[in-house]
Design an enzyme around this catalytic site. Structure first.
Site, mmCIF file in Angstrom:
data_model
loop_
_atom_site.group_PDB
_atom_site.id
_atom_site.type_symbol
_atom_site.label_atom_id
_atom_site.label_comp_id
_atom_site.label_asym_id
_atom_site.label_seq_id
_atom_site.Cartn_x
_atom_site.Cartn_y
_atom_site.Cartn_z
ATOM 1 N N ASP A 271 0.881 -1.063 0.025
ATOM 2 C CA ASP A 271 -0.005 0.156 -0.092
ATOM 3 C C ASP A 271 0.862 1.101 0.001
ATOM 4 O O ASP A 271 2.139 1.166 0.401
ATOM 5 C CB ASP A 271 -0.961 -0.038 1.247
ATOM 6 N N TYR A 338 5.195 -9.559 6.982
ATOM 7 C CA TYR A 338 4.645 -8.510 7.298
ATOM 8 C C TYR A 338 4.840 -8.102 8.755
ATOM 9 O O TYR A 338 4.977 -8.929 9.763
ATOM 10 C CB TYR A 338 2.898 -8.174 7.047
ATOM 11 N N TYR A 410 -4.681 -9.623 2.336
ATOM 12 C CA TYR A 410 -4.628 -8.305 2.396
ATOM 13 C C TYR A 410 -4.572 -8.154 4.031
ATOM 14 O O TYR A 410 -5.411 -8.757 4.839
ATOM 15 C CB TYR A 410 -5.953 -7.719 2.080
#
Ligand SMILES: [Zn+2]
Ligand SMILES: [Zn+2]
Length: 449
Positions: A271, A338, A410
């Site tokens: 993002d 992440y 996501y």
């Protein structure tokens, strides 16, 4: 049945009786016989033997011998036959044809055409090339009919001979090899119109990028209001953000390669507000019509990193080929790591965080396309695997979560639950609103590497 060499000679004579052919075009009909010799030499050798045959018929069968010589002169344009006839009869043949039925004497222009091509190629850096021959339809049809008429079994076609001969000559002049599989440049030549076009194949440079700050999109983001024309919303720039990872990397590459444009391909995207850290994300820049290919990639890396200092950096630049673009695009099944900072609406105990780790590790997450991207993505349900989750408490209402998962999950929605569209989620497991604050991609692992 005649012995083989006599079959060749009688077929050659049968052909020459009917059609005028240059040495190339006669020799080409027997191209598969005898290696290491060019068609022109092969054709000349056949004409020479026929001339010797004609000479041997003299004086006993003078008429037959002279008739044969005349064929070799008028339809073979053969000098030795001409001189032989003159020696015997003291005469030369008048009004003979000069144009080859198949190639229209275009082989005589090869030297000139080769020089023109080499000159055009001189504007580019390349490792190798290939010749693509374009023939007028009627020329190809004429040759097909000719081959059928004489039942040619050991022949090569005109296109092949042009391509091979010119390719060889260009290699000799430039020192660059012919490459059929993945040439840097395709030379498109029509030997009949002498039109030459160069098709410059793209240059591919791969590497990995790190995005060190938030607020930069990966791709150039065209203004949604004006579609790039420039308007008050985008301050006339035509784009939503002044810079993108794509532009910061592609621009110096385009300048170095002196191409006409670039395309940027990456293995997934983060993002705008997420950083991309660790060893970086794999990408490829494709440069159209590059004039330069023999680039100093180390220097290019330094230039990119200096110009984008503090924003992004690239590492490990390498030359790549087209196949890697395809591999990179379908590399979604790889693992990603992440780190996300999450804020909770209530205080969360250590036990709850341990439970969260357990409930999110080694599970399949069901995820409908996030609402925030629904306007540009199809509404699908995806299943993505989480290998491992580690949670570290920062304050009673804040934690850092590390997630090792399949690419394509996501992460923000895994935290919020996206109104029940992602199951399970951090919010759902802790029974509170969990809000993502900062997201970083720490690793992108590709199978291919
Ligand atoms: Zn010819
Ligand atoms: Zn605009």
């Amino acid at each position: 049945m005649l012995p083989f060499q006599e079959q060749v000679l009688s077929k050659a004579l049968e052909i020459l009786k009917k059609y005028p052919l240059c040495d190339h075009c006669l020799g080409r009909q027997f191209a598969l016989l005898g290696y290491g010799v060019e068609n022109a030499e092969r054709g000349a050798a056949i004409k020479l033997i026929l001339t010797l045959d004609a000479n041997a018929l003299l004086p006993a069968q003078k008429r037959k011998g002279i008739k044969l010589l005349k064929i070799l002169i008028s339809h073979g344009f053969f000098k030795t036959a001409k001189e032989t006839l003159y020696k015997i009869t003291g005469k030369t043949l008048k009004g003979q044809s000069r144009t080859c039925y198949l190639c229209e004497n275009k082989f005589e222009k090869i030297q000139k055409i080769t020089e023109k091509i080499v000159e055009k190629l001189g504007a580019y850096e390349y490792h190798n090339f290939v010749i693509g021959i374009e023939l007028p339809v009627e020329v190809e049809e004429r040759e097909d009919e000719f081959k059928a008429e004489f039942q040619i079994k050991h022949g090569e076609n005109l296109r092949n001979e042009f391509g091979r001969t010119i390719g060889k000559k260009i290699s000799e002049k430039t020192g660059k090899p012919v490459n059929h599989r993945a040439p840097d440049i395709v030379v498109l030549l029509n030997p009949f119109t002498e039109q030459i076009r160069l098709q410059i194949n793209p240059l591919y440079i791969r590497g990995r990028y790190r995005k060190l700050i938030r607020g930069i999109p990966q791709a150039k983001w065209i203004c949604t209001q004006c579609q790039g024309k420039g308007c008050p919303k985008c301050g006339g720039a035509g784009k939503m953000y002044p810079e993108s990872v794509e532009e910061l990397i592609s621009k110096p590459i385009l300048e170095a390669a002196q191409g006409t444009k670039t395309s940027f391909h990456a293995s997934g995207r983060e993002d705008v507000d997420a950083r991309m850290l660790g060893t970086g994300r794999p990408f490829i820049v494709e440069v159209a019509n590059p004039r330069k290919r023999l680039l100093d990639l180390k220097a290019l890396e330094l230039t990119i990193n200096k110009r984008a200092e503090g924003k992004i950096e690239v590492l490990n630049l390498k030359l790549a080929d087209k196949n890697i673009v395809r591999k990179l695009k379908k590399a979604e099944a790889t693992q990603k790591l992440y780190r996300i900072i999450v804020k909770f609406d209530k205080k969360v105990s250590d036990e709850e965080l341990i439970l969260l780790e357990k409930k999110l590790s080694r599970i399949m997450v069901r995820q409908k396309t996030p609402r925030r991207v629904l306007h540009r993505r199809a509404d699908l349900t995806r299943e993505k695997y989480i290998y491992k989750v580690k949670v570290k408490k920062l304050t009673p209402k804040m934690a850092e979560i590390r997630i090792l998962c399949q690419g394509g999950l996501y992460i923000k929605e895994l935290v919020t639950g996206d109104m029940g569209r992602t199951v399970p989620s951090v919010s759902q497991i802790l029974n509170t609103n969990a809000t993502p604050l900062e997201l970083d991609v720490l690793e992108v692992m590709l199978k291919e590497e």
